[in-house]
Motif scaffolding. Structure first.
Motif, short mmCIF file in Angstrom:
data_model
loop_
_atom_site.label_atom_id
_atom_site.label_comp_id
_atom_site.label_asym_id
_atom_site.label_seq_id
_atom_site.Cartn_x
_atom_site.Cartn_y
_atom_site.Cartn_z
N THR A 55 32.95 44.49 44.61
CA THR A 55 31.69 44.66 43.91
C THR A 55 30.54 44.37 44.88
N GLY A 56 29.35 44.81 44.50
CA GLY A 56 28.19 44.55 45.35
C GLY A 56 27.25 43.52 44.79
N MET A 57 27.38 43.19 43.49
CA MET A 57 26.44 42.27 42.85
C MET A 57 27.20 41.17 42.11
N PRO A 58 26.63 39.97 42.10
CA PRO A 58 27.33 38.85 41.47
C PRO A 58 27.69 39.07 40.00
N PHE A 59 26.83 39.72 39.22
CA PHE A 59 27.17 39.91 37.81
C PHE A 59 28.37 40.84 37.66
N GLU A 60 28.52 41.81 38.58
CA GLU A 60 29.69 42.67 38.55
C GLU A 60 30.96 41.87 38.85
N ALA A 61 30.85 40.97 39.83
CA ALA A 61 32.01 40.15 40.20
C ALA A 61 32.41 39.23 39.07
N ARG A 62 31.43 38.69 38.34
CA ARG A 62 31.75 37.80 37.22
C ARG A 62 32.52 38.55 36.13
N ILE A 63 32.18 39.81 35.92
CA ILE A 63 32.92 40.61 34.94
C ILE A 63 34.33 40.92 35.46
N ALA A 64 34.46 41.19 36.75
CA ALA A 64 35.74 41.61 37.31
C ALA A 64 36.74 40.48 37.41
N LYS A 65 36.29 39.27 37.69
CA LYS A 65 37.24 38.21 38.01
C LYS A 65 38.00 37.75 36.77
N GLY A 66 39.16 37.17 37.02
CA GLY A 66 40.03 36.69 35.96
C GLY A 66 41.30 36.17 36.62
N ASP A 67 42.43 36.53 36.10
CA ASP A 67 43.70 36.10 36.69
C ASP A 67 44.39 37.31 37.32
N GLY A 68 44.82 37.17 38.55
CA GLY A 68 45.68 38.21 39.08
C GLY A 68 45.38 38.73 40.45
N VAL A 69 44.15 39.09 40.75
CA VAL A 69 43.88 39.65 42.07
C VAL A 69 42.64 39.03 42.68
N HIS A 70 42.17 39.62 43.73
CA HIS A 70 41.12 39.04 44.56
C HIS A 70 39.86 39.87 44.44
N VAL A 71 38.73 39.21 44.24
CA VAL A 71 37.44 39.91 44.13
C VAL A 71 36.60 39.60 45.37
N VAL A 72 36.14 40.65 46.03
CA VAL A 72 35.21 40.50 47.15
C VAL A 72 33.86 41.02 46.69
#
Length: 231
Positions: free
Chosen positions: A9-26
């Protein structure tokens, strides 16, 4: 343990939606993303890459909240070089989201702000939407022989220009600068209605992303989202 899927993702709010359990968010901005993504792959490996988040609409009539799944990324800084996404991943997402557009996405190095610039980019590329990360994801995926897919939500429609306050409110790391917004509004209060529309559009895009994230998780398997870095 198998390597994770890396979600970009490029923006913090996008990363907050994407993160959870399972993989890696950059989560990183255009100019630092390649290095951050390479470092993540070096540390943990990767089963594949997902470019996830928002995009600017380029096709007239496409509304905020519309999902776009890319079959091709056009790398505009590299003379619109075409990078094909994973056919299997793109088809799976398209079947799971019947309302999504399966179309080209243009990767750009700077925001496409005005309606005129959006129209010009559409004429040049034929892409449905543009973002600042997908072409970098495509470059890294191809360099490592990894599958990748692009799933992006339109946040600002092609017909609408972003007011100066919207850009003044964006820090270099993608976070929101409220004081910058207020300063811009103080200098030009007439842009307030346009800024409120931007806020409404962003709300629609966020809701679509939250719903679509669950679909992406189911279709790509093994979870989607995990600890996020760069936020």
């Amino acid at each position: 343990m198998s390597p994770p899927i890396i979600v970009v993702t490029g923006m913090p709010f996008e990363a907050r939606i994407a993160k959870g359990d399972g993989v890696h968010v950059v989560c990183a901005q255009n100019h630092t993303l390649a290095d951050a993504l390479e470092a993540a792959i070096a540390r943990e490996g990767a089963r594949g890459l997902v470019s996830f988040g928002t995009a600017g609409g380029l096709i007239p009539g496409v509304k905020p909240g519309q999902w776009v799944v890319a079959h091709t990324v056009l790398d505009m800084p590299q003379q619109a070089r075409e990078c094909a996404t994973s056919l299997a991943w793109a088809d799976a997402l398209r079947r799971a989201m019947p309302g999504a557009l399966l179309a080209d996405v243009a990767g750009v190095s700077a925001p496409v702000v005005s309606a005129g610039d959006k129209a010009a980019l559409f004429r040049e590329s034929g892409a449905a939407a543009a973002d600042m990360e997908s072409h970098i994801v495509a470059r890294v995926a191809q360099a490592h022989g990894l599958p990748f897919v692009v799933a992006r939500v339109v946040i600002d429609p092609a017909e609408r220009s972003l007011p100066p306050a919207a850009l003044a409110g964006m820090r270099s790391d993608g976070s929101t600068d409220i004081l910058g917004v207020l300063r811009s509004l103080a200098g030009n209060p007439l842009q307030l209605p346009a800024l409120l529309r931007v806020g409404q559009d962003a709300g629609r895009a966020r809701q679509a992303m939250k719903h679509g994230r669950r679909i992406v998780s189911l279709e790509l398997g093994d979870g989607f989202g995990a600890r996020a870095v760069g936020i």
